[in-house]
Design a protein around this motif. Structure first.
Motif, PDB file in Angstrom:
ATOM      1  N   THR A 230      55.953 100.496  24.288  1.00  0.00           N
ATOM      2  CA  THR A 230      56.043 100.471  22.620  1.00  0.00           C
ATOM      3  C   THR A 230      55.256  99.090  22.468  1.00  0.00           C
ATOM      4  O   THR A 230      55.027  98.450  23.781  1.00  0.00           O
TER       5      THR A 230
ATOM      6  N   ALA B 222      56.455  96.354  21.727  1.00  0.00           N
ATOM      7  CA  ALA B 222      56.950  95.226  22.252  1.00  0.00           C
ATOM      8  C   ALA B 222      56.922  95.127  23.654  1.00  0.00           C
ATOM      9  O   ALA B 222      56.747  93.940  24.234  1.00  0.00           O
TER      10      ALA B 222
ATOM     11  N   PHE C  88      60.271  84.748  22.312  1.00  0.00           N
ATOM     12  CA  PHE C  88      60.807  85.873  21.324  1.00  0.00           C
ATOM     13  C   PHE C  88      62.290  85.799  21.085  1.00  0.00           C
ATOM     14  O   PHE C  88      62.793  86.556  20.614  1.00  0.00           O
ATOM     15  N   LEU C  89      62.758  84.641  21.223  1.00  0.00           N
ATOM     16  CA  LEU C  89      64.250  84.311  21.123  1.00  0.00           C
ATOM     17  C   LEU C  89      65.206  85.313  21.479  1.00  0.00           C
ATOM     18  O   LEU C  89      66.171  85.849  20.812  1.00  0.00           O
ATOM     19  N   VAL C  90      65.003  85.790  22.742  1.00  0.00           N
ATOM     20  CA  VAL C  90      65.859  86.701  23.465  1.00  0.00           C
ATOM     21  C   VAL C  90      66.372  86.224  24.894  1.00  0.00           C
ATOM     22  O   VAL C  90      65.564  85.465  25.287  1.00  0.00           O
ATOM     23  N   PRO C  91      67.358  86.747  25.414  1.00  0.00           N
ATOM     24  CA  PRO C  91      67.906  86.052  26.651  1.00  0.00           C
ATOM     25  C   PRO C  91      67.030  86.722  27.580  1.00  0.00           C
ATOM     26  O   PRO C  91      66.526  87.765  27.643  1.00  0.00           O
ATOM     27  N   GLU C  92      66.767  85.833  28.824  1.00  0.00           N
ATOM     28  CA  GLU C  92      65.848  86.080  29.972  1.00  0.00           C
ATOM     29  C   GLU C  92      66.238  87.472  30.663  1.00  0.00           C
ATOM     30  O   GLU C  92      65.137  88.341  30.871  1.00  0.00           O
ATOM     31  N   ALA C  93      67.271  87.885  30.586  1.00  0.00           N
ATOM     32  CA  ALA C  93      67.699  89.045  31.378  1.00  0.00           C
ATOM     33  C   ALA C  93      67.288  90.465  30.320  1.00  0.00           C
ATOM     34  O   ALA C  93      66.934  91.436  30.900  1.00  0.00           O
ATOM     35  N   THR C  94      67.220  90.103  29.088  1.00  0.00           N
ATOM     36  CA  THR C  94      66.807  91.234  28.144  1.00  0.00           C
ATOM     37  C   THR C  94      65.177  91.423  28.354  1.00  0.00           C
ATOM     38  O   THR C  94      64.642  92.415  28.507  1.00  0.00           O
TER      39      THR C  94
ATOM     40  N   ALA D  16      64.454  93.073  31.851  1.00  0.00           N
ATOM     41  CA  ALA D  16      64.658  94.370  31.757  1.00  0.00           C
ATOM     42  C   ALA D  16      63.321  95.133  31.088  1.00  0.00           C
ATOM     43  O   ALA D  16      62.959  96.330  31.630  1.00  0.00           O
ATOM     44  N   ARG D  17      63.124  94.418  29.894  1.00  0.00           N
ATOM     45  CA  ARG D  17      62.071  95.262  29.272  1.00  0.00           C
ATOM     46  C   ARG D  17      60.715  95.451  29.924  1.00  0.00           C
ATOM     47  O   ARG D  17      59.944  96.025  29.950  1.00  0.00           O
TER      48      ARG D  17
ATOM     49  N   ARG E 124      61.052  97.682  32.846  1.00  0.00           N
ATOM     50  CA  ARG E 124      60.894  99.109  32.295  1.00  0.00           C
ATOM     51  C   ARG E 124      59.510  99.489  32.298  1.00  0.00           C
ATOM     52  O   ARG E 124      59.023 100.483  32.300  1.00  0.00           O
TER      53      ARG E 124
END
Lengths: 123, 402
Positions: B112, B114, B136-142, B145-146, B149
């Motif tokens: 994708t 992103a 990107f204002l998301v947690p490091e774990a998120t 994982a991205r 993946r």
């Protein structure tokens, strides 16, 4: 894009479910959480205590006034939410459709984009 | 050498070293870890002992050793591999720059947008996962994982590190440019919290676009994208007030525009327009350059802007382009002509209820003197936007006409 998927529960609908059905909802949420964690789309998810435990706070003449019970008298209450970061609105809707509540009449699953965010994301 | 100079040197070398390793060992994940360790070793050693004569060769050698050590300690792999360090570590380091090949790999079509963006920043931009997550204002774990993946997907697709050829190469290059454009936009339209870190994204996108441009100086669209970024970035200080309110192009203080960036972007786009091809980035850059040419908003050559949008509409039809052309048409033929063109978009699903369509219509209705219609559309546009700054701006406009 970030979206809040809010889960509107109806205690009467939940009470009418069998134990198996309740267990299936729990498992469904568990599987969903695993999936969005792995894909890197889950920011956080939280569930709230029963609305009977709510307190409504107002300030009158400079003094706080606290009353018991939920602010809105309604059949459905906010039970919890998923905060998701995904490609677009279509994807957010696709994810929302995988939440078990979406398949149960009387429960609501609502998708809305986040417009402002601040604060710590890491627990 | 100063610390920032070190960082710049390492940041530029990291993708090249990673590219060399991936080409050689075809294991993206292990290679990335090994390169990160080599970079860490360099930041510890070089300040004390000086930069080696061949810093890139040094990094390749150290990273190769780390990778081989790890392969050796991995029993399952050792069964499959019968390689020795002596065979693997090269005598001389090839001088080809693999950054482009790495970009092509990160922008693999199975991912994708992103994921392509995240992986590009991690592997080519050399940002840490934590930095990307913050941007990107998301947690490091998120974000972790991205990225993980994305690597799995590339591996599963059995993609090779060889540059694609012919039509596929052309297609992949367009994806690379789109990803760089997205990274730039993310930094440019910081709409919530953490603006400072997000402007780093614009810098990073420009740096990567420069790298691609160095590799492909003859590609018109590469020049076009770099020029578009420079010309847009030149306006960054004039786009918002100190309070964070949006300032529309027509009302910006042009003295705040960065003349150095404008000169560079304008020269780039002028040179590329003389080339054999003409693509959407070049046209958008040409439009940005036309705006930059005007000392005041009143002096804008709207005929030229309109002509450029017409060509853009022909080669890359898109309702957003028509919407922008309506603004230019209103400036040359009057607001009624602009509104007539907007009416042709009403049946378009992609724009139905879109805040831009509502706000442009409001603006043109205001110009015709239809204050009630303008008020109504500004209010609806304010409700439809996902940006707080934009909403404030549109509500203020509604308040002004209402």
């Amino acid at each position: 894009m970030q979206f809040l998927i809010s889960l509107h529960i109806n205690p009467a609908v939940l009470d009418a479910l069998t134990d198996e059905e309740k267990a299936a909802i729990g498992q469904g949420h568990g599987a969903f959480i695993e999936e969005v964690k792995k894909s890197g789309e889950l920011i956080t998810t939280q569930a709230l205590v029963d609305p009977s435990q709510a307190a409504v706070v107002s300030v009158r003449n400079g003094r706080p006034v606290v009353t018991d019970g939920p602010f809105l008298e309604s059949k459905e209450y906010l039970g919890g939410f998923y905060l998701i970061d995904c490609e677009d609105r279509e994807r957010a809707i696709e994810l929302a459709a995988r939440i078990p509540d979406a398949a149960i009449t009387g429960l609501g699953v609502e998708v809305r984009q986040v417009m402002f965010a601040d604060g710590q994301l890491e627990a | 050498m100063t610390a920032p100079a070190f960082e710049d040197l390492l940041r530029g070398l990291t993708p090249q070293v990673l590219g060399t390793l991936v080409r050689r060992y075809a294991r993206f994940e292990g290679c990335e870890d090994a390169v990160q360790e080599a970079v860490l070793a360099a930041t510890l050693q070089w300040p004390a002992e000086g930069v080696p004569d061949n810093p890139r060769g040094w990094l390749v050698t150290v990273a190769s050793r780390r990778l081989i050590d790890r392969m050796r300690s991995d029993r399952a792999r050792r069964e499959r591999e019968s390689l020795t360090a002596e065979e693997l570590v090269p005598e001389g380091v090839p001088d080809t720059d693999d950054t482009l090949a790495l970009l092509f790999l990160c922008c693999h079509p199975t991912l994708t947008a992103a994921s392509q963006t995240a992986l590009t920043l991690r592997a080519v931009g050399g940002l840490t996962t934590a930095e990307i997550a913050r941007a990107f204002l998301v947690p490091e774990a998120t974000m972790a994982a991205r990225i993980s993946r994305a690597k799995q997907r590339i591996r599963a697709a059995g993609s090779s590190f060889a540059l694609p050829r012919g039509a596929e190469r052309e297609e992949r290059l367009r994806v690379v440019l789109h990803v760089l454009y997205l990274i730039f936009n993310e930094g440019y339209t910081a709409s919530s919290g953490g603006e400072l870190q997000r402007s780093d994204l614009a810098h990073e996108a420009i740096r990567l676009a420069r790298t691609v441009h160095t590799q492909l100086p003859e590609d018109g669209e590469v020049s076009g994208l770099l020029a578009l970024m420079l010309l847009t970035h030149a306006r960054r200080d004039a786009r918002t007030t100190a309070a964070g309110d949006l300032v529309p192009l027509a009302e910006q203080d042009r003295a705040q525009w960065d003349r150095g960036l404008i000169a560079e972007g304008t020269a780039l786009i002028r040179a590329s327009l003389a080339g054999p091809e003409l693509g959407p980035y070049q046209l958008q850059a040409a439009i940005a350059a036309t705006h930059a040419d005007a000392a005041t908003a009143e002096q804008t050559d709207w005929r030229q802007v309109h002509a450029l949008y017409l060509i853009l509409e022909r080669i890359a039809p898109n309702p957003m382009v028509t919407l922008n052309r309506a603004i230019a048409l209103a400036e040359t033929e009057g607001p009624a002509a602009g509104l007539a063109l907007l009416a042709t978009l009403d049946g378009d699903e992609r724009l139905a209820g879109h805040h831009r369509l509502l706000s442009v219509r409001a603006h043109l209705l205001e110009a015709t003197g239809d204050t009630a219609g303008a008020y109504e559309h500004y209010r609806r546009a304010a409700k439809a936007t996902a940006s707080i700054a934009e909403r404030r701006h549109l509500e203020a406009r509604a308040g002004r006409v209402g």
